[in-house]
Design a protein around this motif. Structure first.
Motif, PDB file in Angstrom:
ATOM      1  N   GLU A 101      44.883  36.439  41.674  1.00  0.00           N
ATOM      2  CA  GLU A 101      45.573  36.692  42.934  1.00  0.00           C
ATOM      3  C   GLU A 101      44.674  37.532  43.827  1.00  0.00           C
ATOM      4  OE1 GLU A 101      49.646  38.741  44.673  1.00  0.00           O
ATOM      5  OE2 GLU A 101      49.401  38.492  42.522  1.00  0.00           O
ATOM      6  N   CYS A 102      44.558  37.105  45.072  1.00  0.00           N
ATOM      7  CA  CYS A 102      43.776  37.850  46.052  1.00  0.00           C
ATOM      8  C   CYS A 102      44.691  38.861  46.735  1.00  0.00           C
ATOM      9  CB  CYS A 102      43.177  36.886  47.077  1.00  0.00           C
ATOM     10  SG  CYS A 102      42.209  37.708  48.356  1.00  0.00           S
ATOM     11  N   GLN A 103      44.387  40.132  46.542  1.00  0.00           N
ATOM     12  CA  GLN A 103      45.150  41.203  47.168  1.00  0.00           C
ATOM     13  C   GLN A 103      44.239  41.960  48.134  1.00  0.00           C
ATOM     14  OE1 GLN A 103      46.889  43.570  44.038  1.00  0.00           O
ATOM     15  NE2 GLN A 103      48.320  41.954  43.466  1.00  0.00           N
ATOM     16  N   PRO A 104      44.813  42.702  49.075  1.00  0.00           N
ATOM     17  CA  PRO A 104      43.990  43.386  50.082  1.00  0.00           C
ATOM     18  C   PRO A 104      42.896  44.289  49.510  1.00  0.00           C
ATOM     19  CG  PRO A 104      46.267  43.411  50.760  1.00  0.00           C
ATOM     20  CD  PRO A 104      46.240  42.839  49.362  1.00  0.00           C
ATOM     21  N   ARG A 105      43.146  44.937  48.396  1.00  0.00           N
ATOM     22  CA  ARG A 105      42.153  45.866  47.850  1.00  0.00           C
ATOM     23  C   ARG A 105      41.378  45.317  46.655  1.00  0.00           C
ATOM     24  NH1 ARG A 105      42.570  51.269  49.678  1.00  0.00           N
ATOM     25  NH2 ARG A 105      44.380  51.530  51.017  1.00  0.00           N
ATOM     26  N   ALA A 106      41.826  44.184  46.119  1.00  0.00           N
ATOM     27  CA  ALA A 106      41.160  43.667  44.916  1.00  0.00           C
ATOM     28  C   ALA A 106      41.598  42.247  44.604  1.00  0.00           C
ATOM     29  CB  ALA A 106      41.482  44.556  43.722  1.00  0.00           C
ATOM     30  N   MET A 107      40.802  41.600  43.794  1.00  0.00           N
ATOM     31  CA  MET A 107      41.186  40.318  43.226  1.00  0.00           C
ATOM     32  C   MET A 107      41.564  40.604  41.773  1.00  0.00           C
ATOM     33  SD  MET A 107      39.128  36.728  43.022  1.00  0.00           S
ATOM     34  CE  MET A 107      37.810  37.341  42.003  1.00  0.00           C
ATOM     35  N   ILE A 108      42.775  40.229  41.394  1.00  0.00           N
ATOM     36  CA  ILE A 108      43.276  40.528  40.057  1.00  0.00           C
ATOM     37  C   ILE A 108      43.416  39.227  39.279  1.00  0.00           C
ATOM     38  CG2 ILE A 108      45.212  41.460  38.745  1.00  0.00           C
ATOM     39  CD1 ILE A 108      45.719  43.304  41.165  1.00  0.00           C
ATOM     40  N   CYS A 109      42.836  39.202  38.082  1.00  0.00           N
ATOM     41  CA  CYS A 109      42.924  38.019  37.222  1.00  0.00           C
ATOM     42  C   CYS A 109      43.429  38.429  35.843  1.00  0.00           C
ATOM     43  CB  CYS A 109      41.563  37.351  37.084  1.00  0.00           C
ATOM     44  SG  CYS A 109      40.927  36.672  38.624  1.00  0.00           S
TER      45      CYS A 109
END
Length: 79
Positions: A26-34
């Motif tokens: 998931e692309c989030q404003p502060r990071a990409m979380i996998c």
């Protein structure tokens, strides 16, 4: 936006995707979380059984080494 070094694509914030290696990203404003989508068995008879990974279904199956058609009991896992 987020750039994935795996897919080599640029994603907009809020976009969710599944990688070919069975991760949900998931692309989030502060990071990409996998996170892994695969349940990994941790407590089974490792002497007589083997865990097999199936990439298409993002799953693992634990079977007898002596008869890979027969499933082994799994008592715990992670994922």
């Amino acid at each position: 936006r987020c750039f994935s070094t795996v897919t080599r694509w640029l994603y907009h914030f809020g976009v969710v995707w599944k990688t070919k290696d069975c991760f949900r990203c998931e692309c989030q404003p502060r990071a990409m979380i996998c996170c892994s989508l695969v349940f990994r068995p941790t407590n089974y008879d490792r002497e007589n059984c083997i865990a097999l990974f199936h990439r298409k279904s993002c799953s693992m199956r634990v079977v007898w080494k002596s008869d890979p058609q027969e499933p082994c009991n799994v008592f715990a896992g992670v994922g």
